[in-house]
Write an enzyme that holds these catalytic residues in place. Structure first.
Site, PDB file in Angstrom:
ATOM      1  N   CYS A   1       0.817  -1.233   0.000  1.00  0.00           N
ATOM      2  CA  CYS A   1       0.000   0.000   0.000  1.00  0.00           C
ATOM      3  C   CYS A   1       0.840   1.268   0.000  1.00  0.00           C
ATOM      4  O   CYS A   1       0.657   2.160  -0.840  1.00  0.00           O
ATOM      5  CB  CYS A   1      -0.973  -0.019   1.183  1.00  0.00           C
ATOM      6  SG  CYS A   1      -0.170   0.039   2.814  1.00  0.00           S
TER       7      CYS A   1
ATOM      8  N   HIS B   1      -2.724   1.525   6.728  1.00  0.00           N
ATOM      9  CA  HIS B   1      -2.988   1.372   5.285  1.00  0.00           C
ATOM     10  C   HIS B   1      -2.991   2.752   4.632  1.00  0.00           C
ATOM     11  O   HIS B   1      -3.347   3.757   5.260  1.00  0.00           O
ATOM     12  CB  HIS B   1      -4.339   0.672   5.072  1.00  0.00           C
ATOM     13  CG  HIS B   1      -4.595   0.322   3.630  1.00  0.00           C
ATOM     14  ND1 HIS B   1      -3.776  -0.528   2.914  1.00  0.00           N
ATOM     15  CD2 HIS B   1      -5.585   0.721   2.761  1.00  0.00           C
ATOM     16  CE1 HIS B   1      -4.235  -0.661   1.674  1.00  0.00           C
ATOM     17  NE2 HIS B   1      -5.338   0.102   1.556  1.00  0.00           N
TER      18      HIS B   1
ATOM     19  N   HIS C   1      -5.464   2.119  -4.405  1.00  0.00           N
ATOM     20  CA  HIS C   1      -4.588   1.504  -3.404  1.00  0.00           C
ATOM     21  C   HIS C   1      -4.248   0.077  -3.787  1.00  0.00           C
ATOM     22  O   HIS C   1      -4.860  -0.522  -4.675  1.00  0.00           O
ATOM     23  CB  HIS C   1      -5.245   1.564  -2.026  1.00  0.00           C
ATOM     24  CG  HIS C   1      -6.481   0.709  -1.910  1.00  0.00           C
ATOM     25  ND1 HIS C   1      -6.795  -0.032  -0.791  1.00  0.00           N
ATOM     26  CD2 HIS C   1      -7.511   0.472  -2.779  1.00  0.00           C
ATOM     27  CE1 HIS C   1      -7.940  -0.671  -0.966  1.00  0.00           C
ATOM     28  NE2 HIS C   1      -8.390  -0.372  -2.156  1.00  0.00           N
TER      29      HIS C   1
END
Length: 227
Positions: free
Chosen positions: A144, A191, A203
């Protein structure tokens, strides 16, 4: 003793002088009657005299002035220095200016230059479909924060490599003020993704799930940072 004769003036010289004077008067009268005319010097044994030109005489044609040699202009180019402005630099051509220093980033006149965030969005979207791989930051696989890091690198800007560092960098903005390119942090800092606008972000989420767009509202948003 013999008588000497008195020396008599040279009658020839006197006659010549009278003739020259009379000729000058006559020529002068003709020149006056004919209007302005050129005069030229005439050398005689008695001296130099300006003799006006006779009526009908043509003045010599003036020679045309030589054409001026065209002056070559030295090349000059405009450069744009961030936070300073635009400057004209003589002696170089526009195509010699590095792309990043061309006005509007080399974009056509009137076309706005993309921000670093907008460039990062384009880079991230170009990797949609790429696989997730923990610890990877491209160019073929990403985790990520690696996708965020790589995308901003393509835009010419370096951001922190991990999601917690990305949460601590840049400046905070609210979701209502979010713009494409803002870095979105989810799950308390674990994240990260890049906002693309209209409630969507790009993402790389987990193994088996390639890079994709998702709705922001489907995730637990922790913060938004602008770089």
């Amino acid at each position: 003793m013999a008588k000497h004769r008195l020396e008599q003036p040279n009658r020839g010289s006197t006659v010549a002088k009278k003739a020259v004077i009379a000729g000058s008067i006559t020529l002068g009268s003709l020149a006056a009657a004919a209007g302005p005319a050129l005069a030229a010097p005439v050398h005689t044994p008695l001296g130099t005299f300006e003799i006006p030109a006779l009526p009908g005489a043509k003045a010599p044609e003036a020679k045309p002035a030589p054409e001026a040699t065209p002056v070559k202009k030295s090349p000059a180019a405009t450069v744009e220095i961030p936070n300073l402005g635009q400057f004209t630099v003589p002696g170089i051509a526009p195509d010699q200016i590095p792309q990043q220093f061309r006005p509007q980033g080399g974009a056509p006149l009137g076309q706005p230059q993309l921000t670093a965030g907008e460039k990062a969005v384009k880079a991230a979207e170009s990797k949609i479909g790429s696989p997730y791989s923990y610890g990877s930051a491209g160019p073929n696989a990403f985790d990520c924060s690696g996708l965020v890091y790589w995308s901003y690198k393509q835009a010419g800007k370096t951001v922190p490599r991990d999601s917690y560092g990305q949460l601590g960098g840049g400046r905070a903005v609210s979701y209502s003020d979010a713009k494409p390119g803002d870095v979105m942090i989810f799950n308390g800092g674990g994240h990260a993704g890049i906002y693309v606008g209209n409630g969507q972000f790009v993402h790389s989420s987990n193994y088996g799930t390639p890079v994709k767009r998702d709705a922001v509202k489907e995730w637990t948003l922790t913060g938004i940072r602008r770089y």
